[in-house]
Design a protein around this motif. Structure first.
Motif, PDB file in Angstrom:
ATOM      1  N   VAL A  73      -3.657   8.849   0.162  1.00  0.00           N
ATOM      2  CA  VAL A  73      -4.392   7.735  -0.446  1.00  0.00           C
ATOM      3  C   VAL A  73      -5.501   7.292   0.498  1.00  0.00           C
ATOM      4  N   TRP A  93       0.870  -1.188   0.000  1.00  0.00           N
ATOM      5  CA  TRP A  93       0.000   0.000   0.000  1.00  0.00           C
ATOM      6  C   TRP A  93       0.904   1.235   0.000  1.00  0.00           C
ATOM      7  N   LEU A 133       2.677   4.641   0.808  1.00  0.00           N
ATOM      8  CA  LEU A 133       2.882   5.346   2.074  1.00  0.00           C
ATOM      9  C   LEU A 133       2.398   6.784   2.016  1.00  0.00           C
ATOM     10  N   SER A 166      -3.304   5.764  -9.090  1.00  0.00           N
ATOM     11  CA  SER A 166      -3.279   4.508  -8.339  1.00  0.00           C
ATOM     12  C   SER A 166      -3.550   3.344  -9.287  1.00  0.00           C
ATOM     13  N   ASN A 217      -8.236   5.142   2.511  1.00  0.00           N
ATOM     14  CA  ASN A 217      -8.307   3.845   3.194  1.00  0.00           C
ATOM     15  C   ASN A 217      -7.001   3.392   3.841  1.00  0.00           C
ATOM     16  N   THR A 218      -5.967   4.224   3.838  1.00  0.00           N
ATOM     17  CA  THR A 218      -4.695   3.795   4.428  1.00  0.00           C
ATOM     18  C   THR A 218      -4.849   3.345   5.879  1.00  0.00           C
ATOM     19  N   LEU A 238       3.878  -1.041   3.939  1.00  0.00           N
ATOM     20  CA  LEU A 238       2.793  -0.810   4.887  1.00  0.00           C
ATOM     21  C   LEU A 238       2.107  -2.107   5.306  1.00  0.00           C
ATOM     22  N   TYR A 276      -4.083  -0.603   7.168  1.00  0.00           N
ATOM     23  CA  TYR A 276      -3.101  -0.900   8.214  1.00  0.00           C
ATOM     24  C   TYR A 276      -3.768  -1.646   9.372  1.00  0.00           C
ATOM     25  N   GLY A 310      -4.778  -5.267  -0.574  1.00  0.00           N
ATOM     26  CA  GLY A 310      -4.265  -4.069  -1.239  1.00  0.00           C
ATOM     27  C   GLY A 310      -3.621  -4.412  -2.569  1.00  0.00           C
ATOM     28  N   GLY A 359       0.119   9.527   2.511  1.00  0.00           N
ATOM     29  CA  GLY A 359      -1.001   9.668   3.427  1.00  0.00           C
ATOM     30  C   GLY A 359      -2.276  10.131   2.772  1.00  0.00           C
TER      31      GLY A 359
END
Length: 483
Positions: A296, A290, A292, A398, A298-299, A327, A303, A389, A294
Motif C-alpha cells: 500500500v 492503515w 499492514l 482500498s 504511503n505506508t 499501524l 507511520y 488514514g 507493505g
C-alpha cells in the motif's frame, strides 16, 4: 476578589490541577440536597418535635441530635431517621455524574448517602469507599478512586458522626482520617462543592485547615450559592441570612478558600462540565488505521507522521488517547512514550489513555457494540481528535474504514475539535471533504474544526510530513491559547 475574577481563576487553575493529578474534591450536604435528600434541618424535624424543639430555629444541629439521644437514652431514633430518609436511592444529580468522570484519585465527603458510589458504578469506574478509620489500612484496588466518608455511611449506621459527642470525640474514634485530610489540604487543590453555612460538618473541616496553616494556607476553591428571597418566609429573615452568607464567604479566605459564587445550584453542573471540557482539551485522541500490507502506497510516511504526532503530543504536555488502531496506533504510542522518556516525566499511567479494541477470533463475529462503547468513551474523554488514514483493504481494494467514520461522528457529538489529515486518503480524506466549506464553525469560541485553508493544507498529497506536522502544531497552539 470579584465574582467573575474568582470564577475565571477557578476555571484556569483547577483544571490544571486535575491534569497534573493534584486535585481532589470535598462533597458537602448541598449535593445530597440537590439529589432530593433532606437537608440537615429537614432530616431532624421529627427528632426535634419529639423533644419540643423546632429544627429550623437551631443552627447547631449536632446539638439537637445530642439532646434527642440524651432524652431518649440511645441513638436509635436518629439512626432510624437516617436509614429511612438517606437509605433510599434517588436519581443521580448531574453534579455527581460529572465529578465521577473527572480524573481524581481521592474524594472526600461528610455525606452518608451512596450517590458517589452509584455514579462511579454507572460508568464502570472503580471506587473504594472508606467509611471507618480502620478501613484506611486496607489496600486499594489498582487504579481505583478512594472515597473518604469521614463521617460514616448509611450502610454502617452504628458508626456515624451526628451528635455533639461524635464531633468532640472524633479524634479518639476516627482520628485516622485527620492526618490524611490535612496532607491533602496541604499538597493538593481541593474543590468544596455543596458547602452550607448551617452544615455542622463544615466547621469541623475548616478548623482542620486553620489548625494546620495559621499563616498562609494553600489555595482551595468553594462553590457557593447566596441565599435567595424566595427561600425564606419573611424579608428580614432573608436579609439576615444574606448578610451572614456574605460575611462567611469573605471569612473563607482565612482558610485559603476562594469563593466561586453562583446564582443558583442549577449553574453548578454546567460549571463543572466546563471544568471537564478544559481537562479534555489537554487530551488528544489520534484516530486512524492503515493496512499492514507493505504494497500500500504511503505506508512509511503514515507511520513517520503518526510517530511524530505522538512525540509532539507528549512534548506539549498533552495526554494521548488511543484505540491502538493498526499501524497508526502503535506508531503514535511509540512517539508519545519517546517524548516522555526524553523529558524525564515518566507518568505514562496518567497521561496515556488506551482503549484497545478486543479482536475477534476466526469464526466469531466482532462485538461491534463493545467497539462503539469504547469509541464513545474515547470521544467523551478527548477535547481534540486527529484523524489519520482510516484505510482498509476490502476484496483487494482500498476503502475508507467505517470504524474511523463512526469515530468522527462520535467525536463531533461529544464536542471534540476534529483535525482530519486527508493527505493520504482513507476516512480522513472523506472527513476533510465533509468539513471543508461546511457550516461547522472554524472560528470563535465554538470552533470545532480547522479553517478551510488549514484543511486544504492537511489534505494536500504533496505536503511533507514536516509541513503537515507544522500545521497541526499551529492549530493545537491556537486551541491552547483559546482555553
Amino acid at each position: 476578589m470579584s465574582v467573575s475574577a474568582a470564577k475565571t481563576r477557578f476555571l484556569r487553575e483547577f483544571p490544571e490541577s486535575l491534569h497534573d493529578g493534584t486535585a481532589t474534591v470535598f462533597i458537602g450536604a448541598g449535593v445530597s440536597v440537590a439529589a432530593g435528600y433532606p437537608s440537615w434541618s429537614e432530616l431532624l424535624t421529627d427528632i426535634g418535635e419529639e423533644i419540643g424543639v423546632n429544627s429550623r430555629d437551631i443552627l447547631d444541629l449536632a446539638a439537637l441530635a445530642q439532646w434527642h439521644i440524651r432524652e431518649t437514652g440511645n441513638a436509635a431514633g436518629v439512626r432510624n431517621v437516617i436509614r429511612r430518609e438517606i437509605g433510599r436511592e434517588r436519581p443521580l444529580p448531574d453534579v455527581v455524574q460529572t465529578l465521577a468522570r473527572l480524573p481524581m484519585r481521592h474524594i472526600w465527603t461528610t455525606n452518608y448517602d451512596r450517590l458517589v458510589e452509584r455514579a462511579f458504578s454507572e460508568i464502570g469506574r472503580p471506587i473504594v469507599p472508606i467509611s471507618g478509620g480502620k478501613d484506611l489500612s486496607l489496600k486499594t484496588s489498582a487504579g481505583a478512586t478512594r472515597l473518604y466518608k469521614m463521617h460514616g455511611s448509611v450502610d454502617r449506621l452504628d458508626d456515624i458522626v451526628i451528635s455533639t459527642d461524635d464531633y468532640e470525640l472524633y479524634r479518639r474514634n476516627r482520628g485516622a482520617f485527620l492526618p490524611l485530610l490535612q496532607a491533602h489540604l496541604s499538597s493538593m487543590s481541593m474543590l468544596f462543592v455543596g458547602l452550607s453555612l448551617t452544615d455542622p460538618n463544615v466547621r469541623h473541616v475548616l478548623s482542620l485547615i486553620r489548625e494546620s496553616f495559621t499563616e498562609a494556607p494553600p489555595e482551595h476553591f468553594a462553590i457557593l450559592k447566596p441565599p435567595r428571597a424566595d427561600e425564606f418566609k419573611t424579608e428580614p429573615e432573608f436579609k439576615a441570612r444574606l448578610a451572614q452568607h456574605k460575611l462567611w464567604a469573605k471569612d473563607l479566605g482565612r482558610y485559603g478558600l476562594v469563593a466561586v459564587e453562583v446564582e443558583d445550584y442549577d449553574e453548578v453542573p454546567e460549571l463543572l462540565r466546563d471544568v471537564e471540557r478544559r481537562v479534555a482539551a489537554r487530551r488528544v485522541w489520534v484516530s486512524g488505521s492503515w493496512p499492514l500490507d507493505g504494497a500500500v502506497e504511503n505506508t512509511p510516511r503514515v507511520y513517520e507522521l503518526a510517530e511524530a504526532l505522538g512525540q509532539m503530543i507528549g512534548e506539549n504536555n498533552r495526554d494521548l488517547v488511543t484505540g491502538t488502531g493498526l499501524l497508526v496506533g502503535p506508531a503514535v504510542v511509540s512517539g508519545f512514550m519517546s517524548a516522555l522518556r526524553t523529558s524525564g516525566g515518566w507518568d505514562i499511567d496518567r497521561r496515556l489513555i488506551a482503549r484497545p479494541f478486543p479482536q475477534p477470533i476466526p469464526g466469531r463475529p466482532a462485538d461491534k457494540g463493545q467497539w462503539t462503547a469504547l469509541r464513545g468513551e474515547m470521544a467523551r474523554l478527548s477535547g481534540v481528535t486527529i484523524f489519520l488514514g482510516g484505510l482498509k483493504i476490502d476484496n483487494g481494494s482500498s476503502i475508507a474504514a467505517e470504524g474511523v467514520l463512526e469515530e468522527f461522528a462520535l467525536a463531533q457529538a461529544a464536542g471534540s475539535f476534529v483535525i482530519p489529515i486527508g493527505a493520504f486518503g482513507g476516512a480522513a480524506e472523506e472527513i476533510a471533504r465533509q468539513l471543508t466549506k461546511s457550516a461547522v464553525p472554524s472560528s470563535s469560541a465554538k470552533a470545532s474544526r480547522p479553517n478551510d485553508g488549514e484543511l486544504e493544507a492537511l489534505s494536500d498529497p504533496r505536503s511533507t510530513v514536516e509541513q503537515i506536522l507544522g500545521t497541526v502544531r499551529s492549530i493545537l497552539n491556537r486551541l491552547a491559547k483559546a482555553s
